[in-house]
Design a protein around this motif. Structure first.
Motif, PDB file in Angstrom:
ATOM      1  N   PRO A   1       0.918  -1.143   0.141  1.00 60.31           N
ATOM      2  CA  PRO A   1       0.039   0.051   0.035  1.00 60.31           C
ATOM      3  C   PRO A   1       1.093   1.320  -0.031  1.00 60.31           C
ATOM      4  O   PRO A   1       2.185   1.391   0.410  1.00 60.31           O
ATOM      5  N   THR A   2       0.261   2.304  -0.369  1.00 61.39           N
ATOM      6  CA  THR A   2       0.963   3.427  -0.582  1.00 61.39           C
ATOM      7  C   THR A   2       1.946   3.984   0.830  1.00 61.39           C
ATOM      8  O   THR A   2       2.942   4.203   0.628  1.00 61.39           O
ATOM      9  N   HIS A   3       1.013   3.774   1.914  1.00 56.82           N
ATOM     10  CA  HIS A   3       1.762   4.350   3.211  1.00 56.82           C
ATOM     11  C   HIS A   3       3.162   3.493   3.454  1.00 56.82           C
ATOM     12  O   HIS A   3       3.903   3.785   4.431  1.00 56.82           O
ATOM     13  N   LYS A   4       3.407   2.203   2.774  1.00 58.95           N
ATOM     14  CA  LYS A   4       4.319   1.410   3.214  1.00 58.95           C
ATOM     15  C   LYS A   4       5.481   1.529   1.886  1.00 58.95           C
ATOM     16  O   LYS A   4       6.578   0.927   2.136  1.00 58.95           O
ATOM     17  N   ARG A   5       5.177   2.331   1.058  1.00 60.34           N
ATOM     18  CA  ARG A   5       6.306   2.483   0.007  1.00 60.34           C
ATOM     19  C   ARG A   5       7.407   3.676   0.400  1.00 60.34           C
ATOM     20  O   ARG A   5       8.250   3.999  -0.234  1.00 60.34           O
ATOM     21  N   ASN A   6       6.909   4.415   1.469  1.00 64.47           N
ATOM     22  CA  ASN A   6       7.805   5.625   1.853  1.00 64.47           C
ATOM     23  C   ASN A   6       7.931   6.356   0.739  1.00 64.47           C
ATOM     24  O   ASN A   6       9.330   7.035   0.068  1.00 64.47           O
TER      25      ASN A   6
END
Length: 361
Positions: free
Chosen positions: A74-79
């Motif tokens: 998910p986006t929030h884990k891609r930094n």
């Protein structure tokens, strides 16, 4: 730093097929350029994890998406951080609270906060409500909030598209600064040639082939501009980028600044914000005329000797002339009649008269 892309996206009547590796040798700005509707924003959203793609998105050694391994972070884990046309700030929070929202959720510290506020010139806005800000102020706050999330990669999706020319002129210098000072790779989407000329270190050209959006070509801005038939040069606002070094001499008393290209210098009637180092100049082709001799009784300050490298005749009764000036390429757009009257030809030595020079960075 590198971003490996081997992805496909099919959405309604839209199709995107990208196989490319983007490499940042150092912190710099890669600009994704192409006409409206060619998939620039879809590609950025795919990288950020906001689209359901098939294939691979890998940043350095980390797979963000890999459909064969059923990986889709998910986006929030891609930094990653993403700046949109709309600032997307929290309107129920003031500026300081918007920034603290990012600061409290990252490894940024108070020193980062102070640097961010200083570089983006928003200290005086900290207690302001979001709805009381101008469009340019909102975007500066949005960029600041993105930086304070301490991303590995900053994605910017036409962040200046909805702003007036004055707000754009205020924000562009900040974008130029943050890549280096924050050691941050930036992938920047635009369809504005002026933004490309002022911001880009590298350019990725995107277009449609058989109704499928693909990458046409990529390279440094200098490499792309060397091809006289590139899409930037075909535009009415075609420009050249010249790199030079600041020279400090007595003429500054007259309000002038001087940049040395190599053996020849260019004068600017605008102040320098830096005391040393290289700078980048943006010269519109329509502001460059050509003479067969060096005029000694002209108000034009910048008259540079050069050699004609290429001549392209255009349907608009104009010619695009590519010149070698001190080892750099300079464009001049003049009427076909003038080119004929002067009997201009490739390898001919001429003088370029520059009416105006803009400091790009």
């Amino acid at each position: 730093m590198k971003l490996l892309l081997n992805l496909q996206l099919i959405k309604d009547n839209f199709s995107l097929a990208i196989e490319h590796e983007i490499v940042w040798d150092s912190a710099s700005v890669h600009v994704l350029f192409g006409p409206s509707g060619c998939g620039k924003s879809h590609l950025l959203r795919s990288i950020a994890g906001l689209e359901n793609i098939t294939g691979i998105v890998q940043f350095n050694d980390t797979s963000w998406s890999d459909s064969t391994l059923n990986i889709h972070l998910p986006t929030h884990k891609r930094n990653v951080a993403m700046v949109f046309q709309d600032s997307q700030l929290f309107t129920h929070l003031d500026v300081n609270q918007n920034l603290m929202f990012a600061l409290d959720r990252s490894n940024a510290n108070q020193q980062d906060f102070e640097l961010c506020v200083q570089q983006l010139n928003i200290k005086h806005l900290l207690n302001h409500r979001i709805n009381d800000l101008s469009g340019g102020e909102k975007q500066r706050v949005s960029i600041a909030r993105s930086l304070l999330s301490k991303p590995q990669l900053l994605l910017m999706d036409e962040p200046l598209a909805s702003l007036d020319w004055k707000s754009k002129a205020e924000i562009i210098p900040f974008i130029q600064i943050i890549s280096q000072s924050w050691n941050l790779p930036i992938l920047y989407v635009t369809h504005s040639i002026d933004e490309v000329m002022q911001i880009a270190d590298n350019v990725i050209l995107l277009n449609k082939h058989n109704n499928i959006s693909q990458i046409n070509k990529s390279g440094t801005l200098t490499e792309i501009l060397a091809d006289i038939k590139n899409p930037f040069n075909q535009h009415p606002d075609a420009s050249s980028v010249l790199i030079g070094a600041i020279k400090h001499e007595g003429y500054q008393l007259d309000g002038l600044s001087k940049v040395m290209l190599n053996e020849q210098g260019v004068y600017l009637t605008q102040p320098m914000t830096t005391r040393s180092g290289s700078v980048r100049l943006n010269v519109h082709a329509k502001d460059v005329s050509i003479s067969l001799s060096h005029s000694m009784d002209s108000s034009i300050l910048n008259i540079l000797s050069g050699k004609i490298m290429n001549i392209q005749h255009e349907a608009s009764a104009h010619c695009l002339i590519q010149l070698d000036v001190d080892g750099q390429l300079l464009l001049s757009r003049i009427s076909s009649y003038s080119a004929k009257r002067l009997n201009l030809r490739v390898n001919q030595n001429v003088f370029a008269q520059i009416k105006a020079v803009a400091l790009a960075r």
